[in-house]
Design a protein around this motif. Structure first.
Motif, PDB file in Angstrom:
ATOM      1  N   ALA A 104       0.873  -1.172   0.000  1.00 29.22           N
ATOM      2  CA  ALA A 104       0.000   0.000   0.000  1.00 29.22           C
ATOM      3  C   ALA A 104       0.910   1.222   0.000  1.00 29.22           C
ATOM      4  CB  ALA A 104      -0.898   0.007   1.228  1.00 29.22           C
ATOM      5  N   VAL A 105       0.578   2.194  -0.847  1.00 28.92           N
ATOM      6  CA  VAL A 105       1.408   3.390  -0.999  1.00 28.92           C
ATOM      7  C   VAL A 105       0.596   4.618  -0.609  1.00 28.92           C
ATOM      8  CG1 VAL A 105       2.876   4.739  -2.565  1.00 28.92           C
ATOM      9  CG2 VAL A 105       2.644   2.260  -2.891  1.00 28.92           C
ATOM     10  N   LEU A 106       1.160   5.435   0.296  1.00 26.38           N
ATOM     11  CA  LEU A 106       0.497   6.663   0.730  1.00 26.38           C
ATOM     12  C   LEU A 106       1.213   7.851   0.111  1.00 26.38           C
ATOM     13  CD1 LEU A 106      -0.693   4.572   2.663  1.00 26.38           C
ATOM     14  CD2 LEU A 106      -0.476   6.240   4.523  1.00 26.38           C
ATOM     15  N   ILE A 107       0.441   8.762  -0.466  1.00 29.64           N
ATOM     16  CA  ILE A 107       1.006   9.897  -1.204  1.00 29.64           C
ATOM     17  C   ILE A 107       0.288  11.196  -0.837  1.00 29.64           C
ATOM     18  CG2 ILE A 107       1.661   8.445  -3.186  1.00 29.64           C
ATOM     19  CD1 ILE A 107      -0.796   9.758  -4.635  1.00 29.64           C
ATOM     20  N   SER A 108       0.901  12.305  -1.235  1.00 30.15           N
ATOM     21  CA  SER A 108       0.235  13.609  -1.105  1.00 30.15           C
ATOM     22  C   SER A 108       0.413  14.459  -2.357  1.00 30.15           C
ATOM     23  CB  SER A 108       0.787  14.400   0.090  1.00 30.15           C
ATOM     24  OG  SER A 108       0.589  13.714   1.301  1.00 30.15           O
ATOM     25  N   GLY A 109       1.254  13.969  -3.286  1.00 27.21           N
ATOM     26  CA  GLY A 109       1.595  14.863  -4.402  1.00 27.21           C
ATOM     27  C   GLY A 109       1.636  14.198  -5.757  1.00 27.21           C
ATOM     28  N   SER A 110       2.676  14.549  -6.538  1.00 23.99           N
ATOM     29  CA  SER A 110       2.715  14.171  -7.965  1.00 23.99           C
ATOM     30  C   SER A 110       2.868  12.665  -8.160  1.00 23.99           C
ATOM     31  CB  SER A 110       3.862  14.892  -8.671  1.00 23.99           C
ATOM     32  OG  SER A 110       5.098  14.397  -8.180  1.00 23.99           O
ATOM     33  N   GLY A 111       3.436  11.970  -7.172  1.00 26.65           N
ATOM     34  CA  GLY A 111       3.490  10.516  -7.277  1.00 26.65           C
ATOM     35  C   GLY A 111       4.563   9.977  -8.197  1.00 26.65           C
ATOM     36  N   SER A 112       5.642  10.738  -8.418  1.00 26.42           N
ATOM     37  CA  SER A 112       6.714  10.196  -9.286  1.00 26.42           C
ATOM     38  C   SER A 112       7.373   8.978  -8.647  1.00 26.42           C
ATOM     39  CB  SER A 112       7.752  11.273  -9.582  1.00 26.42           C
ATOM     40  OG  SER A 112       8.457  11.633  -8.408  1.00 26.42           O
ATOM     41  N   ASN A 113       7.433   8.940  -7.326  1.00 31.17           N
ATOM     42  CA  ASN A 113       7.988   7.760  -6.649  1.00 31.17           C
ATOM     43  C   ASN A 113       6.998   6.606  -6.668  1.00 31.17           C
ATOM     44  OD1 ASN A 113      10.764   8.433  -5.379  1.00 31.17           O
ATOM     45  ND2 ASN A 113       9.504  10.254  -5.106  1.00 31.17           N
ATOM     46  N   ASP A 119       1.380  -6.268   2.748  1.00 29.03           N
ATOM     47  CA  ASP A 119       2.530  -6.813   3.469  1.00 29.03           C
ATOM     48  C   ASP A 119       3.463  -5.690   3.924  1.00 29.03           C
ATOM     49  OD1 ASP A 119       2.027  -9.692   3.040  1.00 29.03           O
ATOM     50  OD2 ASP A 119       2.227  -9.131   0.916  1.00 29.03           O
ATOM     51  N   LEU A 120       3.313  -4.518   3.266  1.00 24.59           N
ATOM     52  CA  LEU A 120       4.203  -3.388   3.518  1.00 24.59           C
ATOM     53  C   LEU A 120       3.477  -2.090   3.152  1.00 24.59           C
ATOM     54  CD1 LEU A 120       7.099  -2.085   3.943  1.00 24.59           C
ATOM     55  CD2 LEU A 120       7.500  -2.592   1.514  1.00 24.59           C
ATOM     56  N   VAL A 121       3.711  -1.063   3.943  1.00 25.06           N
ATOM     57  CA  VAL A 121       3.186   0.270   3.641  1.00 25.06           C
ATOM     58  C   VAL A 121       4.362   1.187   3.313  1.00 25.06           C
ATOM     59  CG1 VAL A 121       1.927   2.283   4.526  1.00 25.06           C
ATOM     60  CG2 VAL A 121       1.182  -0.032   5.144  1.00 25.06           C
ATOM     61  N   VAL A 122       4.258   1.873   2.159  1.00 24.11           N
ATOM     62  CA  VAL A 122       5.316   2.793   1.730  1.00 24.11           C
ATOM     63  C   VAL A 122       4.767   4.219   1.735  1.00 24.11           C
ATOM     64  CG1 VAL A 122       6.957   3.382  -0.100  1.00 24.11           C
ATOM     65  CG2 VAL A 122       6.283   0.987   0.247  1.00 24.11           C
ATOM     66  N   LEU A 123       5.389   5.104   2.525  1.00 21.19           N
ATOM     67  CA  LEU A 123       5.053   6.524   2.491  1.00 21.19           C
ATOM     68  C   LEU A 123       5.920   7.164   1.426  1.00 21.19           C
ATOM     69  CD1 LEU A 123       4.934   7.357   6.344  1.00 21.19           C
ATOM     70  CD2 LEU A 123       3.199   6.246   4.902  1.00 21.19           C
ATOM     71  N   ALA A 124       5.289   7.576   0.334  1.00 22.64           N
ATOM     72  CA  ALA A 124       6.021   8.108  -0.826  1.00 22.64           C
ATOM     73  C   ALA A 124       5.579   9.547  -1.062  1.00 22.64           C
ATOM     74  CB  ALA A 124       5.750   7.248  -2.051  1.00 22.64           C
ATOM     75  N   GLY A 125       6.100  10.435  -0.212  1.00 21.92           N
ATOM     76  CA  GLY A 125       5.678  11.824  -0.288  1.00 21.92           C
ATOM     77  C   GLY A 125       4.380  12.054   0.472  1.00 21.92           C
ATOM     78  N   TRP A 126       4.161  11.268   1.490  1.00 20.45           N
ATOM     79  CA  TRP A 126       2.981  11.390   2.357  1.00 20.45           C
ATOM     80  C   TRP A 126       3.266  12.485   3.388  1.00 20.45           C
ATOM     81  CZ3 TRP A 126      -2.012  10.134   3.150  1.00 20.45           C
ATOM     82  CH2 TRP A 126      -2.526  10.073   4.446  1.00 20.45           C
ATOM     83  N   MET A 127       2.620  13.640   3.221  1.00 23.11           N
ATOM     84  CA  MET A 127       3.000  14.806   4.003  1.00 23.11           C
ATOM     85  C   MET A 127       2.119  14.955   5.242  1.00 23.11           C
ATOM     86  SD  MET A 127       5.551  15.587   2.391  1.00 23.11           S
ATOM     87  CE  MET A 127       6.071  17.116   3.116  1.00 23.11           C
ATOM     88  N   HIS A 128       2.099  13.895   6.047  1.00 16.61           N
ATOM     89  CA  HIS A 128       1.311  13.943   7.280  1.00 16.61           C
ATOM     90  C   HIS A 128       2.064  13.142   8.341  1.00 16.61           C
ATOM     91  CE1 HIS A 128      -2.266  13.761   9.909  1.00 16.61           C
ATOM     92  NE2 HIS A 128      -1.912  12.517  10.126  1.00 16.61           N
ATOM     93  N   ILE A 129       2.271  13.749   9.482  1.00 15.56           N
ATOM     94  CA  ILE A 129       2.971  13.056  10.562  1.00 15.56           C
ATOM     95  C   ILE A 129       2.001  12.089  11.243  1.00 15.56           C
ATOM     96  CG2 ILE A 129       4.174  13.346  12.754  1.00 15.56           C
ATOM     97  CD1 ILE A 129       5.065  16.120  11.745  1.00 15.56           C
ATOM     98  N   MET A 130       2.357  10.813  11.242  1.00 15.49           N
ATOM     99  CA  MET A 130       1.473   9.783  11.803  1.00 15.49           C
ATOM    100  C   MET A 130       1.622   9.719  13.326  1.00 15.49           C
ATOM    101  SD  MET A 130       0.365   9.044   8.928  1.00 15.49           S
ATOM    102  CE  MET A 130      -0.882   7.836   9.347  1.00 15.49           C
ATOM    103  N   SER A 131       0.473   9.588  13.997  1.00 25.02           N
ATOM    104  CA  SER A 131       0.499   9.446  15.466  1.00 25.02           C
ATOM    105  C   SER A 131       0.826   8.003  15.834  1.00 25.02           C
ATOM    106  CB  SER A 131      -0.870   9.822  16.038  1.00 25.02           C
ATOM    107  OG  SER A 131      -1.852   8.947  15.474  1.00 25.02           O
ATOM    108  N   GLU A 132       1.072   7.798  17.120  1.00 26.64           N
ATOM    109  CA  GLU A 132       1.335   6.468  17.664  1.00 26.64           C
ATOM    110  C   GLU A 132       0.211   5.505  17.295  1.00 26.64           C
ATOM    111  OE1 GLU A 132       4.259   6.883  20.021  1.00 26.64           O
ATOM    112  OE2 GLU A 132       4.444   4.922  19.041  1.00 26.64           O
ATOM    113  N   ARG A 133      -1.010   6.029  17.253  1.00 26.47           N
ATOM    114  CA  ARG A 133      -2.226   5.207  17.027  1.00 26.47           C
ATOM    115  C   ARG A 133      -2.087   4.435  15.703  1.00 26.47           C
ATOM    116  NH1 ARG A 133      -7.280   7.311  18.221  1.00 26.47           N
ATOM    117  NH2 ARG A 133      -8.956   5.792  17.977  1.00 26.47           N
TER     118      ARG A 133
END
Ligand SMILES: Nc1nc2c(c(=O)[nH]1)N[C@@H](CN(C=O)c1ccc(C(=O)N[C@@H](CCC(=O)O)C(=O)O)cc1)CN2
Ligand code: GAR
Length: 228
Positions: free
Chosen positions: A10-19, A96-110
């Motif tokens: 699963a890939v989390l993004i916030s922008g152009s998504g080149s990665n 199986d894996l989460v990739v933050l690829a320009g995900w511009m949000h700081i994740m909480s402990e939760r």
């Protein structure tokens, strides 16, 4: 020979998504064998990465959830509740894996506790979703470990070079922990800054390195959790 199970990211993004595009292009090739992207989640509706996912072949399921609209629609909820909802959407895709690829949000402990399986996730409209084994989360960051944590790292590194404070910068993918950009590095690659070059030239060179590093790091962590 039995086929090994597909490896799911699963890939989390916030922008152009080149990665994200680099991962799409590498999925199910010798660079990322037996792998497919099962979800692209963005916290920005206009993120071009959502278009990249929709135009992939086959199209990749997408989701959109932004913090402020969520809080406005749910005045009794908090930022950790938003993070839990992000986790719910992610866990439903069974990655199986989460990739933050320009995900511009700081994740909480939760979020991290749900992905690690420490905190159960009661799915209101479905059977309780169980995280039966920890789902690792990795993040792509356009700086060297401990150099420019947080947002705007490229600009900050470029400015530091102009002031003679650094000689080089780089790219890393690191494991995601609560402390921003402080998780153990998975892959680190230096990127030189050339005297007199405009920031655009440095940034373009850095992005090209990112597109390699994100695939390499994803393959490395996938091989740890779900060997081919
Ligand atoms: N708990 C963690 N969350 C995240 C990490 C991490 O290591 N631990 N990495 C970041 C990615 N990132 C840098 O690599 C980063 C992204 C965003 C921010 C930031 O200040 N975000 C603001 C909102 C900014 C905006 O909306 O434009 C915020 O979240 O309030 C800092 C660093 C991903 N998350
Ligand atoms: N702190 C996180 C951060 O700055 N991430 C950066 O966002 C860009 C996303 O580009 P993309 O949307 O084209 O993949 C990348 O340069 C990535 O390093």
């Amino acid at each position: 020979m039995t086929e090994s199970a597909q490896r799911r990211i699963a890939v989390l993004i916030s922008g152009s998504g080149s990665n994200l595009q680099a991962l799409i292009d590498a999925a199910n090739t010798p660079r990322l064998p037996n792998t497919h992207i099962v979800l692209v989640l963005s916290n920005r509706k206009a993120a071009y990465g959502l278009t990249r996912a929709a135009q992939a072949n086959p199209p990749i399921p997408t989701a959109y959830l932004a913090l402020q609209p969520y809080l406005k629609a749910n005045p009794d909820k908090t930022r950790p509740d938003y993070d839990a909802e992000v986790a719910r959407i992610v866990v439903r895709s069974k990655p199986d894996l989460v990739v933050l690829a320009g995900w511009m949000h700081i994740m909480s402990e939760r979020f991290l506790d749900i992905l690690s399986g420490h905190t159960p996730l009661e799915d209101t409209d479905e059977q309780q979703l169980k995280v039966t084994r920890p789902i690792p989360v990795i993040n792509l960051h356009p700086a060297l470990p401990g150099a420019f944590d947080g947002a705007n790292a490229i600009e900050r590194a470029y400015e530091a070079f102009q002031k003679g404070e650094i000689k080089t910068s780089g790219v890393m993918v690191h494991r995601v922990i609560r402390e921003v950009d402080r998780g153990d590095p998975v892959v680190v690659k230096e990127v030189e800054i050339r005297q007199g070059e405009p920031i655009e030239a440095f940034e373009e060179r850095l992005h090209r390195v990112e597109w390699e590093v994100i695939v390499q790091a994803t393959a490395q962590v996938l091989n740890e959790v779900s060997p081919v």
